[in-house]
Design a protein around this motif. Structure first.
Motif, mmCIF file in Angstrom:
data_model
loop_
_atom_site.group_PDB
_atom_site.id
_atom_site.type_symbol
_atom_site.label_atom_id
_atom_site.label_comp_id
_atom_site.label_asym_id
_atom_site.label_seq_id
_atom_site.Cartn_x
_atom_site.Cartn_y
_atom_site.Cartn_z
ATOM 1 N N VAL A 74 40.529 33.896 46.118
ATOM 2 C CA VAL A 74 40.955 34.628 44.926
ATOM 3 C C VAL A 74 39.701 35.237 44.314
ATOM 4 C CG1 VAL A 74 42.005 34.464 42.642
ATOM 5 C CG2 VAL A 74 42.869 33.042 44.511
ATOM 6 N N PRO A 75 39.625 36.570 44.254
ATOM 7 C CA PRO A 75 38.443 37.211 43.656
ATOM 8 C C PRO A 75 38.320 36.855 42.164
ATOM 9 C CG PRO A 75 39.756 38.801 44.902
ATOM 10 C CD PRO A 75 40.567 37.543 44.795
ATOM 11 N N GLY A 130 38.391 36.945 38.347
ATOM 12 C CA GLY A 130 39.139 37.761 37.402
ATOM 13 C C GLY A 130 40.475 38.255 37.933
ATOM 14 N N ASP A 131 40.911 37.774 39.087
ATOM 15 C CA ASP A 131 42.180 38.203 39.692
ATOM 16 C C ASP A 131 43.026 36.963 39.963
ATOM 17 O OD1 ASP A 131 44.186 39.620 40.946
ATOM 18 O OD2 ASP A 131 42.849 40.657 42.328
ATOM 19 N N SER A 132 44.317 37.116 40.131
ATOM 20 C CA SER A 132 45.185 35.982 40.458
ATOM 21 C C SER A 132 45.853 36.169 41.820
ATOM 22 C CB SER A 132 46.247 35.804 39.371
ATOM 23 O OG SER A 132 47.056 36.974 39.300
ATOM 24 N N THR A 133 45.494 37.240 42.502
ATOM 25 C CA THR A 133 46.096 37.523 43.802
ATOM 26 C C THR A 133 45.270 36.871 44.911
ATOM 27 O OG1 THR A 133 46.838 39.655 42.959
ATOM 28 C CG2 THR A 133 46.856 39.359 45.343
ATOM 29 N N GLU A 147 43.762 36.750 48.364
ATOM 30 C CA GLU A 147 43.352 37.703 49.401
ATOM 31 C C GLU A 147 43.154 36.944 50.716
ATOM 32 O OE1 GLU A 147 43.036 40.989 48.970
ATOM 33 O OE2 GLU A 147 43.407 40.957 46.817
#
Length: 83
Positions: free
Chosen positions: A19-20, A22-25, A27
């Motif tokens: 998960v990058p 600041g993101d919640s998606t 990858e």
């Protein structure tokens, strides 16, 4: 990461999930394919050639035997290394 092939040959890939910031998606980063080869113990190898009619002529048949020399460097009590 450590991958061991005991008695067969494999082709496999590694799927790294992250998960990058600041993101919640989630990858995915796929690495490979890799190939792992097991010990060629009691494996028959055929050597030959293809004749003019397309038939395969076996000139020699050999049986490979052996063991994995890297296992002597590991702890034999560790079940990971008991192939």
């Amino acid at each position: 990461m450590n991958a061991t092939s005991c008695h067969a040959n494999y082709e496999w890939s590694l799927d790294v999930q992250y998960v990058p910031p600041g993101d919640s998606t989630i990858e995915h980063y796929n690495v490979g394919p890799f190939q792992s080869y097991g010990v060629a113990n009691n494996t028959t190898v055929y050597t030959g050639n293809q004749g003019p009619t397309g038939n395969v002529h076996v000139d020699q048949e050999t049986t490979l035997t052996g063991s994995d020399p890297t296992l002597s460097k590991t702890d034999p009590a560790d079940p990971f290394f008991q192939c």
